[in-house]
Design a protein around this motif. Structure first.
Motif, mmCIF file in Angstrom:
data_model
loop_
_atom_site.group_PDB
_atom_site.id
_atom_site.type_symbol
_atom_site.label_atom_id
_atom_site.label_comp_id
_atom_site.label_asym_id
_atom_site.label_seq_id
_atom_site.Cartn_x
_atom_site.Cartn_y
_atom_site.Cartn_z
ATOM 1 N N ILE A 217 0.833 -1.205 0.000
ATOM 2 C CA ILE A 217 0.000 0.000 0.000
ATOM 3 C C ILE A 217 0.865 1.251 0.000
ATOM 4 O O ILE A 217 0.613 2.207 -0.740
ATOM 5 N N LYS A 218 1.909 1.262 0.818
ATOM 6 C CA LYS A 218 2.797 2.419 0.877
ATOM 7 C C LYS A 218 3.528 2.639 -0.446
ATOM 8 O O LYS A 218 3.918 3.763 -0.766
ATOM 9 N N SER A 219 3.709 1.561 -1.203
ATOM 10 C CA SER A 219 4.391 1.662 -2.498
ATOM 11 C C SER A 219 3.439 2.028 -3.623
ATOM 12 O O SER A 219 3.868 2.179 -4.774
ATOM 13 N N GLY A 220 2.139 2.161 -3.310
ATOM 14 C CA GLY A 220 1.161 2.522 -4.323
ATOM 15 C C GLY A 220 0.593 1.344 -5.081
ATOM 16 O O GLY A 220 -0.106 1.515 -6.081
ATOM 17 N N ILE A 221 0.870 0.121 -4.611
ATOM 18 C CA ILE A 221 0.403 -1.096 -5.286
ATOM 19 C C ILE A 221 -0.899 -1.560 -4.652
ATOM 20 O O ILE A 221 -1.072 -1.494 -3.435
#
Length: 326
Positions: A217-221
């Protein structure tokens, strides 16, 4: 560090610029610096002030079930450049590159299993022959998976699942040869576990699911768009793909604990249906052991980082790959 609330009646609040834990023995003030996540089990509470404070500090909040699996999550809206990455992620799932990606993941899992078995010190012919035979059988399946051909995931999905499942059965049967007699298990059991080793494995995997999901989630995935595990499961199925690469870390932790024969009946309970569940002390031991292990620094491809940060680096590289498909 992770802030764990798994004792019934414990509550988390905010006081000025710090978290305050209230429990039966009093209260404890904890500054937010260094906290990666707040994990809350049934029976514990968190106030809205504490939730907002965690969001402001970009600290994820996870709600866990009794098996350690995340069943809910609160996170900051600042995580990741979601739109571009997710568009590319969808395109990636139907590409030839996705086939090669999942093959590499499963092959790495089998390599890790082989390495785990080869670290054991054999004390009799049953163990030595068991390891030798199993490592070779695992190699056979690894090469089969490596040589699989297909243009999209559905072309290979059923075959790769079957071979991966057989490989795991071989691995756990051999692992069982090195577990003290009082902890030996008949087979790998999930949802629920029917022995203490599987209960510990399930809880450890559940914790690792939550950590990987947060990193994605933090990586935008989008963790709900899977590659081998498809999105019709209505679960964070990409986590189930990626965790295959890192399951061995939980295996090692659990094996190390049972090999020392430190697991006592205080750590778990057995229900009427014969299922095993970790109690508070057992959960704390797995949580602390996993956190310590993930905080240890290792070198991968010449880069020294903590194990946790290696997962984060993998996710960041995956996000960049997805962007090229947008």
């Amino acid at each position: 560090m992770d802030l764990i609330l798994n004792t019934f009646g414990t509550s988390l609040n905010k006081d000025n610029e710090a978290f305050v834990i209230h429990h039966k023995d009093g209260k404890q003030r904890i500054p937010p610096d260094g906290i990666k996540s707040i994990q809350i089990s049934r029976g514990a509470q968190i106030t809205s002030d504490a939730v907002i404070f965690a969001i402001e500090k970009e600290i994820e909040i996870l709600f866990l079930d009794n098996a350690g699996n995340p069943i809910g999550r609160v996170w900051s809206s600042k995580y990741g450049s979601v739109s571009t990455i997710r568009k590319g992620q969808l395109e990636f799932t139907f590409s030839k590159e996705a086939v090669n990606w999942i093959k590499e993941i499963i092959c790495r899992k089998i390599e890790n299993q082989q390495a785990m078995l080869l670290t054991f010190k054999t004390e009799n012919s049953l163990q030595s022959e068991g390891v030798k035979k199993s490592v070779q059988r695992l190699e056979d399946y690894r090469m089969k998976i490596k040589n699989l051909s297909g243009d999209i995931i559905p072309d290979i999905a059923a075959t790769i699942r079957g071979w991966e499942g057989l490989s795991s059965k071989i691995y756990f049967n051999t692992l069982n040869l090195f577990i003290p007699d009082i902890y030996k298990f008949k087979e790998r059991s999930q949802h629920p576990a029917y022995d203490i080793v599987n209960a510990m494995l399930n809880y450890g995997y559940g914790l690792l699911y939550g950590k990987i999901e947060g990193i994605l989630i933090k990586s935008g995935i989008d963790p709900y768009i899977g590659i081998l595990h498809r999105d019709d499961y209505n679960r964070p199925v990409l986590v189930y793909d990626i965790i295959e690469k890192y399951r061995i870390w939980v295996d090692y932790i659990v094996y190390s604990l049972v090999a020392q024969e430190v697991v006592t009946t205080e750590l778990y309970s057995v229900k009427e249906d014969g299922s095993y569940w970790l109690e508070g002390l057992g959960r704390r031991i797995i949580i602390q052991s996993l956190n310590d292990y993930l905080d240890e620094q290792i070198t991968v491809r010449g880069v020294p980082r903590t194990r946790y940060n290696h997962i984060a680096l993998f996710a960041q590289e995956l996000a960049q790959t997805f962007k090229t498909f947008a």
